[in-house]
Scaffold this active site. Structure first.
Site, PDB file in Angstrom:
ATOM      1  N   ASP A  85      15.009  -3.860  27.784  1.00 35.19           N
ATOM      2  CA  ASP A  85      13.863  -3.838  26.887  1.00 35.19           C
ATOM      3  C   ASP A  85      13.365  -2.439  26.565  1.00 35.19           C
ATOM      4  O   ASP A  85      12.731  -2.225  25.530  1.00 35.19           O
ATOM      5  CB  ASP A  85      12.716  -4.666  27.493  1.00 35.19           C
ATOM      6  CG  ASP A  85      13.100  -6.117  27.650  1.00 35.19           C
ATOM      7  OD1 ASP A  85      13.266  -6.784  26.613  1.00 35.19           O
ATOM      8  OD2 ASP A  85      13.277  -6.568  28.786  1.00 35.19           O
TER       9      ASP A  85
ATOM     10  N   ASP B 217       9.132  -0.403  18.715  1.00 33.47           N
ATOM     11  CA  ASP B 217       9.293  -1.710  18.089  1.00 33.47           C
ATOM     12  C   ASP B 217       8.423  -1.776  16.838  1.00 33.47           C
ATOM     13  O   ASP B 217       7.249  -1.394  16.871  1.00 33.47           O
ATOM     14  CB  ASP B 217       8.896  -2.830  19.057  1.00 33.47           C
ATOM     15  CG  ASP B 217       9.745  -4.079  18.857  1.00 33.47           C
ATOM     16  OD1 ASP B 217       9.923  -4.485  17.698  1.00 33.47           O
ATOM     17  OD2 ASP B 217      10.210  -4.650  19.858  1.00 33.47           O
TER      18      ASP B 217
ATOM     19  N   LYS C  82      15.049  -8.645  12.955  1.00 34.45           N
ATOM     20  CA  LYS C  82      16.027  -7.905  13.746  1.00 34.45           C
ATOM     21  C   LYS C  82      17.444  -8.155  13.239  1.00 34.45           C
ATOM     22  O   LYS C  82      17.776  -9.251  12.778  1.00 34.45           O
ATOM     23  CB  LYS C  82      15.931  -8.301  15.222  1.00 34.45           C
ATOM     24  CG  LYS C  82      14.636  -7.897  15.892  1.00 34.45           C
ATOM     25  CD  LYS C  82      14.557  -8.366  17.325  1.00 34.45           C
ATOM     26  CE  LYS C  82      15.399  -7.535  18.252  1.00 34.45           C
ATOM     27  NZ  LYS C  82      15.079  -7.817  19.684  1.00 34.45           N
TER      28      LYS C  82
ATOM     29  N   CYS D  14       9.826 -10.484  14.446  1.00 38.84           N
ATOM     30  CA  CYS D  14      11.101 -10.207  15.126  1.00 38.84           C
ATOM     31  C   CYS D  14      12.275 -10.928  14.487  1.00 38.84           C
ATOM     32  O   CYS D  14      13.424 -10.691  14.860  1.00 38.84           O
ATOM     33  CB  CYS D  14      10.993 -10.571  16.601  1.00 38.84           C
ATOM     34  SG  CYS D  14       9.975  -9.395  17.537  1.00 38.84           S
TER      35      CYS D  14
ATOM     36  N   THR E 281      22.845  -2.116  29.084  1.00 39.24           N
ATOM     37  CA  THR E 281      22.659  -3.548  29.310  1.00 39.24           C
ATOM     38  C   THR E 281      21.691  -4.189  28.316  1.00 39.24           C
ATOM     39  O   THR E 281      21.206  -5.288  28.555  1.00 39.24           O
ATOM     40  CB  THR E 281      22.139  -3.794  30.745  1.00 39.24           C
ATOM     41  OG1 THR E 281      20.900  -3.101  30.936  1.00 39.24           O
ATOM     42  CG2 THR E 281      23.144  -3.315  31.765  1.00 39.24           C
ATOM     43  N   SER E 282      21.428  -3.513  27.204  1.00 42.64           N
ATOM     44  CA  SER E 282      20.504  -4.052  26.184  1.00 42.64           C
ATOM     45  C   SER E 282      19.162  -4.418  26.796  1.00 42.64           C
ATOM     46  O   SER E 282      18.589  -5.474  26.490  1.00 42.64           O
ATOM     47  CB  SER E 282      21.120  -5.277  25.491  1.00 42.64           C
ATOM     48  OG  SER E 282      22.350  -4.955  24.897  1.00 42.64           O
TER      49      SER E 282
ATOM     50  N   HIS F 128       3.566   8.359  12.595  1.00 44.16           N
ATOM     51  CA  HIS F 128       4.264   8.857  11.423  1.00 44.16           C
ATOM     52  C   HIS F 128       4.241   7.775  10.356  1.00 44.16           C
ATOM     53  O   HIS F 128       4.345   6.580  10.663  1.00 44.16           O
ATOM     54  CB  HIS F 128       5.708   9.220  11.768  1.00 44.16           C
ATOM     55  CG  HIS F 128       6.463   9.829  10.621  1.00 44.16           C
ATOM     56  ND1 HIS F 128       6.154  11.060  10.102  1.00 44.16           N
ATOM     57  CD2 HIS F 128       7.509   9.360   9.887  1.00 44.16           C
ATOM     58  CE1 HIS F 128       6.976  11.340   9.098  1.00 44.16           C
ATOM     59  NE2 HIS F 128       7.813  10.313   8.950  1.00 44.16           N
TER      60      HIS F 128
ATOM     61  N   ASP G   6      11.745  -9.803  27.971  1.00 44.46           N
ATOM     62  CA  ASP G   6      10.865 -10.583  27.111  1.00 44.46           C
ATOM     63  C   ASP G   6      11.688 -11.244  26.019  1.00 44.46           C
ATOM     64  O   ASP G   6      12.724 -10.744  25.588  1.00 44.46           O
ATOM     65  CB  ASP G   6       9.688  -9.775  26.549  1.00 44.46           C
ATOM     66  CG  ASP G   6      10.105  -8.633  25.649  1.00 44.46           C
ATOM     67  OD1 ASP G   6      11.296  -8.279  25.622  1.00 44.46           O
ATOM     68  OD2 ASP G   6       9.219  -8.082  24.966  1.00 44.46           O
TER      69      ASP G   6
END
Length: 355
Positions: A57, A74, A26, A23, A54-55, A146, A233
């Site tokens: 999850d 993700d 990002k 992560c 609101t961003s 994919h 999270d």
């Protein structure tokens, strides 16, 4: 220290094939906010319960009075060299977004990008097997996916899950007076950087893998508690970044007691030495103006609170009289380090960190 990577003896060191890992890859939160500011993500569908505003999850769409669909995706570049562990970590991380909404994942599609001129097919297969094992353990149907020939190795999942519409846990529903409970210890980014530099011993590697492959399935049970008002999270933006998203969405301020924040044991040794990924500085540059640090904090506290957490823990905002039940759920689910780390209060969205 004994190099954990050497003890594993991979055929190819996956972490040498990418410029970042986990992560920590990002896009910095400030850059992302600037890129998305004022941009409509689609028409306002009447059944869309949670979108990008609101961003949160994951996205949530109401199907009927009893069911809502959760959808998320993700993926990232390798955080470890062992291909099977990489697959497990990436899949665990992807499923976490559904648990963070209070739901139960049911189906996933693999997202695969591999430099086929550099990675032998057996290694690619082991990555996929690692992800498949996590899906089996979670009861999730891995139904396809994919793949592309990419410059750097990338693996992750697009995940769908279900939740009762009344049990959706957003990151904008916290209340003043709520306490904050963190499910996993911090320090994953510190350990991942140490691994890439050859400074992580076998014990530290075991800590990192154990934490990043522990499913946050306790989120489904937390959603059943009326006193749990909000869930998110903690991943690439660090504890401070994801807490600030919760504060902005809920229009509240937060206080974090650094002395109560759980930290992976090896990370507690390495972080004061300045070891950590470059994403720490990018994160702080994005939201440091909204954070106040008490003067008595150790100088490395800021870095650890900004450390990107790959497959990090759930952060629950709950009524004070529900904190014991929330901690009990975490502990019975195997999250022995879960702890109350702060509280929410009236005020402009910001975070104060005390000792």
């Amino acid at each position: 220290m004994t190099n954990a990577a050497a003890s594993i003896q991979p055929e190819v060191r996956l972490t040498t094939l990418s410029h970042g890992g986990g992560c920590g890859c990002k896009i910095a939160p400030g850059v992302l906010r600037s890129a998305l500011e004022g941009m409509g993500m689609g028409f306002p569908h009447p059944a869309l319960m949670v979108g990008s505003e609101t961003s949160d999850d994951a996205a949530v769409m109401r199907l009927n009075d009893e069911q809502a669909l959760i959808a998320t995706t993700d993926f990232f570049m390798p955080i470890v060299d062992d291909p099977f562990d990489f697959g497990r970590i990436a899949a665990t991380n992807a499923l976490s977004d559904v648990y963070a909404m209070g739901g139960r994942p049911c189906m996933a599609l693999a997202i695969v990008g591999m430099p086929v001129d550099k990675l032998p097919v057996p290694i690619i297969r082991r990555i996929l097997e690692g992800g498949a094992e996590v899906c089996r353990a979670a009861g999730v149907a891995l139904a396809g996916g994919h793949s592309i020939d990419a410059v750097e190795p990338i693996y992750g999942l697009a995940v769908m899950g279900t939740v009762h519409p009344d049990k959706v846990k957003r990151n904008d529903a916290a209340r003043a007076g709520d306490v904050l409970v963190l499910g996993k210890p911090l320090g994953v980014g510190v350990l991942a950087t140490a691994l890439k530099k050859g400074l992580l011993d076998a014990d530290g590697y075991a800590e990192m893998v154990a934490s990043t492959t522990r499913l946050n399935s306790v989120g489904t049970d937390l959603a059943e508690l009326p006193g749990v008002h909000a869930l998110t999270d903690v991943t690439g933006f660090g504890l401070l970044g994801h807490l600030l998203e919760l504060c902005r969405g809920s229009r509240l301020a937060a206080e974090v007691n650094f002395g109560q924040v759980p930290v992976l044991p090896t990370a507690a040794v390495l972080a004061p030495q300045g070891i950590g990924p470059g994403a720490i500085e990018r994160n702080w540059a994005s939201y440091g103006a909204e954070v106040r640090l008490d003067a008595g904090l150790p100088p490395w506290a800021q870095r650890l609170l900004c450390d990107p957490q790959t497959s990090g823990g759930l952060l629950a905002a709950c009524a004070p009289d529900s904190a014991a039940a929330v901690l009990d759920l975490f502990h019975r689910a195997g999250f022995s380090s879960a702890a109350v780390v702060g509280r929410l209060e009236e005020g402009a969205p910001q975070v104060r960190v005390v000792g």
